[in-house]
Write a protein that holds these residues in place. Structure first.
Motif, mmCIF file in Angstrom:
data_model
loop_
_atom_site.group_PDB
_atom_site.id
_atom_site.type_symbol
_atom_site.label_atom_id
_atom_site.label_comp_id
_atom_site.label_asym_id
_atom_site.label_seq_id
_atom_site.Cartn_x
_atom_site.Cartn_y
_atom_site.Cartn_z
ATOM 1 N N ASN A 295 0.818 -1.216 0.000
ATOM 2 C CA ASN A 295 0.000 0.000 0.000
ATOM 3 C C ASN A 295 0.851 1.265 0.000
ATOM 4 N N VAL A 296 1.803 1.348 0.913
ATOM 5 C CA VAL A 296 2.597 2.582 1.031
ATOM 6 C C VAL A 296 3.499 2.792 -0.181
ATOM 7 N N SER A 297 3.846 1.703 -0.875
ATOM 8 C CA SER A 297 4.713 1.839 -2.052
ATOM 9 C C SER A 297 4.025 2.609 -3.174
ATOM 10 N N LEU A 298 2.692 2.691 -3.126
ATOM 11 C CA LEU A 298 1.938 3.381 -4.173
ATOM 12 C C LEU A 298 1.723 4.869 -3.874
ATOM 13 N N VAL A 299 2.121 5.320 -2.696
ATOM 14 C CA VAL A 299 1.961 6.733 -2.338
ATOM 15 C C VAL A 299 3.011 7.570 -3.080
ATOM 16 N N PRO A 300 2.603 8.628 -3.763
ATOM 17 C CA PRO A 300 3.572 9.475 -4.486
ATOM 18 C C PRO A 300 4.548 10.167 -3.533
ATOM 19 N N TRP B 28 5.757 4.969 8.795
ATOM 20 C CA TRP B 28 6.686 4.544 7.747
ATOM 21 C C TRP B 28 6.804 5.605 6.662
ATOM 22 N N LEU B 29 5.676 6.151 6.238
ATOM 23 C CA LEU B 29 5.674 7.151 5.163
ATOM 24 C C LEU B 29 6.511 8.378 5.534
ATOM 25 N N VAL B 30 6.404 8.798 6.779
ATOM 26 C CA VAL B 30 7.160 9.981 7.218
ATOM 27 C C VAL B 30 8.638 9.648 7.422
ATOM 28 N N LYS B 31 8.906 8.513 8.058
ATOM 29 C CA LYS B 31 10.300 8.145 8.323
ATOM 30 C C LYS B 31 11.075 7.904 7.030
ATOM 31 N N GLN B 32 10.400 7.396 6.021
ATOM 32 C CA GLN B 32 11.053 7.156 4.732
ATOM 33 C C GLN B 32 11.047 8.413 3.852
ATOM 34 N N GLU B 33 10.541 9.509 4.408
ATOM 35 C CA GLU B 33 10.463 10.802 3.716
ATOM 36 C C GLU B 33 9.664 10.701 2.415
ATOM 37 N N LYS B 34 8.691 9.798 2.407
ATOM 38 C CA LYS B 34 7.814 9.684 1.246
ATOM 39 C C LYS B 34 6.645 10.655 1.372
ATOM 40 N N ALA B 35 6.237 10.919 2.602
ATOM 41 C CA ALA B 35 5.166 11.882 2.854
ATOM 42 C C ALA B 35 5.695 13.021 3.707
ATOM 43 N N LYS B 36 5.270 14.226 3.368
ATOM 44 C CA LYS B 36 5.671 15.399 4.153
ATOM 45 C C LYS B 36 4.856 15.487 5.431
ATOM 46 N N ARG B 37 3.615 15.041 5.348
ATOM 47 C CA ARG B 37 2.694 15.139 6.483
ATOM 48 C C ARG B 37 1.625 14.079 6.325
ATOM 49 N N VAL B 38 1.170 13.499 7.442
ATOM 50 C CA VAL B 38 0.117 12.486 7.399
ATOM 51 C C VAL B 38 -0.922 12.794 8.471
ATOM 52 N N ILE B 39 -2.179 12.681 8.089
ATOM 53 C CA ILE B 39 -3.275 12.730 9.053
ATOM 54 C C ILE B 39 -3.805 11.302 9.167
ATOM 55 N N ALA B 40 -3.582 10.677 10.315
ATOM 56 C CA ALA B 40 -4.015 9.302 10.548
ATOM 57 C C ALA B 40 -5.414 9.332 11.149
ATOM 58 N N MET B 41 -6.359 8.664 10.486
ATOM 59 C CA MET B 41 -7.760 8.777 10.881
ATOM 60 C C MET B 41 -8.399 7.394 11.053
ATOM 61 N N ASP B 42 -9.273 7.290 12.027
ATOM 62 C CA ASP B 42 -10.006 6.038 12.232
ATOM 63 C C ASP B 42 -11.335 6.359 12.894
ATOM 64 N N LEU C 71 7.075 11.867 16.280
ATOM 65 C CA LEU C 71 6.618 12.429 15.005
ATOM 66 C C LEU C 71 5.324 13.229 15.136
ATOM 67 N N GLN C 72 5.040 13.724 16.340
ATOM 68 C CA GLN C 72 3.786 14.450 16.562
ATOM 69 C C GLN C 72 3.656 15.698 15.693
ATOM 70 N N ASP C 73 4.783 16.277 15.295
ATOM 71 C CA ASP C 73 4.732 17.512 14.501
ATOM 72 C C ASP C 73 4.302 17.267 13.057
ATOM 73 N N VAL C 74 4.459 16.034 12.578
ATOM 74 C CA VAL C 74 4.151 15.751 11.173
ATOM 75 C C VAL C 74 3.068 14.693 10.981
ATOM 76 N N ILE C 75 2.668 14.029 12.074
ATOM 77 C CA ILE C 75 1.565 13.068 11.999
ATOM 78 C C ILE C 75 0.506 13.457 13.022
#
Length: 233
Positions: free
Chosen positions: A10-15, A33-47, A65-69
């Motif tokens: 799934n994460v491999s498909l994120v631009p 993972w997305l933030v640590k691998q610098e694939k995403a600049k910012r993530v909003i995790a929702m459930d 990573l509270q500043d970016v997630i």
């Protein structure tokens, strides 16, 4: 951090460089993972459930990573502001529920550039919905984990609904990307599905079943054979 095969797919498909909303974030591992691998600049995790959000918050804090997630309790995209992210990642739920989330979040949907979707069922309905609402499927991936097959889709927003009349039904049910790529996991999946379908048809010959039900299974087998022919061409 080691992700499961499914989450890795799934994460491999994120631009690269995306701002992502992870709908149905569970423990928050994909977001981290997305933030640590610098694939995403910012993530909003929702459930939609408080439990997963609390666990996600704990894991985000563990990695500092509270500043970016940001973790939000939200029913689908309900707590997402249109234009706040450019990518939606929705995974680990049935196709009908995924479609409902997209339909209810049309204001948000209109402002995103990319969808990364991993439906657990009814992939054909999801593909059809995307095309009808201006999204073109750019890439698909398949993996098998603990004996179960998973498929993920990346679609880009053209904001122009696609013409779908006259297309063979198998193209929606199974997609064309993995067929064109001669994907070995997809080939394995299709062969298994054909075996199961053939077994059902043989059982139907031994028992009285409705003509409609038999026709439904025969139609599915016909679509699989057509798809397999294209795969092997």
């Amino acid at each position: 951090m080691q992700l499961s095969k499914r989450l890795s797919m799934n994460v491999s498909l994120v631009p690269e460089g995306s701002c992502v909303a992870d709908i149905g974030c569970d423990h928050g591992y994909a977001a981290i993972w997305l933030v640590k691998q610098e694939k995403a600049k910012r993530v909003i995790a929702m459930d939609v459930n408080q439990g997963p959000i609390e666990r996600a918050k704990e894991h985000v804090e563990e990695y500092g990573l509270q500043d970016v997630i940001e973790c939000r309790l939200s029913n689908g995209t309900e707590k997402l502001v249109p234009g706040e992210v450019d990518t939606l990642m929705i995974a680990g739920m049935g196709g009908p529920l995924m479609i409902r989330i997209l339909e209810q979040g049309k204001k948000v949907l209109g402002q995103v550039n990319t969808l990364v979707l991993q439906p657990q069922s009814e992939l054909g309905e999801v593909r059809l919905y995307l095309l009808q609402h201006g999204f073109v499927i750019q890439e698909e991936k398949a993996c098998v984990e603990e004996g179960k097959y998973y498929f993920a889709i990346r679609a880009v927003n053209t904001r122009e609904p696609q013409e779908i009349t006259g297309e063979p039904q198998w193209k929606f049910r199974y997609g064309t990307y993995l067929v064109q790529k001669k994907d070995p996991v997809f080939r394995e999946f299709l062969l298994r599905e054909m075996e199961i379908c053939q077994s059902i048809l043989e059982t139907m010959e031994e028992h009285q079943v409705s003509k409609d039900r038999k026709r439904e299974v025969e139609d599915k087998m016909s679509q699989m054979k057509e798809c397999f022919q294209q795969l092997e061409a």
